[in-house]
Design an enzyme around this catalytic site. Structure first.
Site, PDB file in Angstrom:
ATOM      1  N   ASP A 180       0.830  -1.194   0.000  1.00  0.00           N
ATOM      2  CA  ASP A 180       0.000   0.000   0.000  1.00  0.00           C
ATOM      3  C   ASP A 180       0.868   1.248   0.000  1.00  0.00           C
ATOM      4  O   ASP A 180       1.698   1.440   0.882  1.00  0.00           O
ATOM      5  CB  ASP A 180      -0.893  -0.007   1.240  1.00  0.00           C
ATOM      6  CG  ASP A 180      -1.794   1.222   1.289  1.00  0.00           C
ATOM      7  OD1 ASP A 180      -2.882   1.167   0.693  1.00  0.00           O
ATOM      8  OD2 ASP A 180      -1.395   2.229   1.912  1.00  0.00           O
TER       9      ASP A 180
ATOM     10  N   TYR B 299       2.176  10.041  -0.057  1.00  0.00           N
ATOM     11  CA  TYR B 299       3.287   9.520   0.766  1.00  0.00           C
ATOM     12  C   TYR B 299       4.655   9.910   0.214  1.00  0.00           C
ATOM     13  O   TYR B 299       5.660   9.846   0.932  1.00  0.00           O
ATOM     14  CB  TYR B 299       3.224   7.994   0.878  1.00  0.00           C
ATOM     15  CG  TYR B 299       1.988   7.432   1.536  1.00  0.00           C
ATOM     16  CD1 TYR B 299       1.062   8.254   2.177  1.00  0.00           C
ATOM     17  CD2 TYR B 299       1.733   6.064   1.512  1.00  0.00           C
ATOM     18  CE1 TYR B 299      -0.072   7.728   2.764  1.00  0.00           C
ATOM     19  CE2 TYR B 299       0.598   5.536   2.104  1.00  0.00           C
ATOM     20  CZ  TYR B 299      -0.308   6.368   2.727  1.00  0.00           C
ATOM     21  OH  TYR B 299      -1.426   5.830   3.299  1.00  0.00           O
TER      22      TYR B 299
ATOM     23  N   LYS C 111      -3.042   5.747  -4.280  1.00  0.00           N
ATOM     24  CA  LYS C 111      -4.234   6.547  -4.012  1.00  0.00           C
ATOM     25  C   LYS C 111      -4.161   7.938  -4.652  1.00  0.00           C
ATOM     26  O   LYS C 111      -3.079   8.526  -4.757  1.00  0.00           O
ATOM     27  CB  LYS C 111      -4.432   6.707  -2.495  1.00  0.00           C
ATOM     28  CG  LYS C 111      -4.392   5.399  -1.714  1.00  0.00           C
ATOM     29  CD  LYS C 111      -4.622   5.620  -0.226  1.00  0.00           C
ATOM     30  CE  LYS C 111      -4.188   4.426   0.596  1.00  0.00           C
ATOM     31  NZ  LYS C 111      -2.737   4.359   0.783  1.00  0.00           N
TER      32      LYS C 111
ATOM     33  N   HIS D 116      -8.237   8.824  -1.986  1.00  0.00           N
ATOM     34  CA  HIS D 116      -7.625   8.821  -0.655  1.00  0.00           C
ATOM     35  C   HIS D 116      -8.559   9.394   0.414  1.00  0.00           C
ATOM     36  O   HIS D 116      -8.644   8.859   1.525  1.00  0.00           O
ATOM     37  CB  HIS D 116      -6.319   9.632  -0.704  1.00  0.00           C
ATOM     38  CG  HIS D 116      -5.337   9.256   0.351  1.00  0.00           C
ATOM     39  ND1 HIS D 116      -3.973   9.364   0.180  1.00  0.00           N
ATOM     40  CD2 HIS D 116      -5.494   8.770   1.611  1.00  0.00           C
ATOM     41  CE1 HIS D 116      -3.345   8.964   1.271  1.00  0.00           C
ATOM     42  NE2 HIS D 116      -4.254   8.606   2.159  1.00  0.00           N
TER      43      HIS D 116
END
Length: 280
Positions: free
Chosen positions: A43, A48, A73, A106
């Site tokens: 994931d 990120y 996402k 997200h």
């Protein structure tokens, strides 16, 4: 390893590997170690900032791409039809892949940030449905959606989301959201399964860990999957990455599950879909 079939027929492991904050060489090393141990569900997210590292680790592993399931996402500031297609293409390039297994919104749009939040989510979803039909995504889903966001989305969606990734841990497991998703055939995935570390030192969890000869982390992860929820713990510690895999050789009783279910609120992130960018 145990597996779960999504509503689109795609099957994924119940236990995956989270990469939040796993960046640079440390992030690459953590993903490589997880791959070597047998993790196959990973994931990440555009937000990120580590899609490139995740992609690099997967290429270095020499494990066939089709054996690995990658989730990334769409960030909440990029909702909309064209914005979604552009953001998806950027994620694809950073990962160095020609398709993504699971693509999620997200966070939903909300009234504080979009004049018509329902339309923003619907437009993003329409782009994702097209990308799926083009073969660039296997499964499409959402993250941090409450029933009100899902109800609005389902008014125009041609594809029911396969997955809803939510904050789910002892002390905050959003029973209403989970029940709604299960009624709709939407699988649930847990982020922050260890409540940002707040589970450690809890007397009930400590006693269960001692009873089973397991760690508190393993008790929590086991509790998640016994709710039929996919879990994606994150770690860059080699020992912890290995430990998190060892949750399939014991089972919590129904009474023990209820005891954990009833723990008072702890470890809640403060992040709510209708509040961003503020927290409670």
């Amino acid at each position: 390893m145990q597996y779960k079939q999504l509503n689109d027929g795609f099957t994924i492991p119940l236990l995956g590997f989270g990469t939040y904050k796993a960046t640079n060489e440390e992030g690459i090393a953590a993903v490589l170690h997880a791959l070597a141990l047998g993790y196959r569900l990973f994931d990440t997210a555009a937000k990120y900032g580590n899609e490139e590292q995740v992609g690099t680790a997967i290429r270095r592993s020499n494990i066939p791409r089709e054996e690995i399931i990658i989730t990334t996402k769409l960030w909440r500031e990029n909702l909309g039809y064209q914005e979604t297609r552009q953001a998806f293409q950027l994620s694809l390039e950073k990962l160095g892949m020609d398709y993504i297994d699971i693509y999620l919104i997200h966070w939903p749009a909300n009234a504080k940030n979009y004049p018509n939040w329902q339309q923003a989510n619907a437009d993003a979803w329409r782009a994702m449905e097209e990308l799926q039909s083009e073969g660039k995504i296997k499964s499409i889903g959402v993250s941090n959606f409450w029933p009100e966001h899902l109800e609005a989305l389902l008014e125009t969606a041609r594809v029911v989301p396969a997955l809803n990734q939510i904050e789910f841990h002892p002390g905050y497991w959003q029973q209403e959201v989970v029940s709604y998703c299960q009624r709709k055939g939407i699988s649930v995935e847990s982020w922050s399964p260890l409540a940002r570390g707040k589970v450690f030192g809890n007397p009930l969890l400590e006693s269960l860990a001692e009873r089973y000869g397991k760690s508190v982390s393993q008790i929590c992860l086991r509790w998640v999957i016994q709710h039929d929820v996919v879990v994606i713990p994150k770690s860059t510690s080699a020992d912890r990455i290995a430990e998190n895999l060892a949750i399939f050789d014991f089972e919590l009783s129904a009474d023990e599950m209820r005891e954990i279910d009833n723990l008072p609120e702890m470890g809640f992130s403060g992040e709510l879909p209708n509040n961003w960018p503020d927290r409670v």
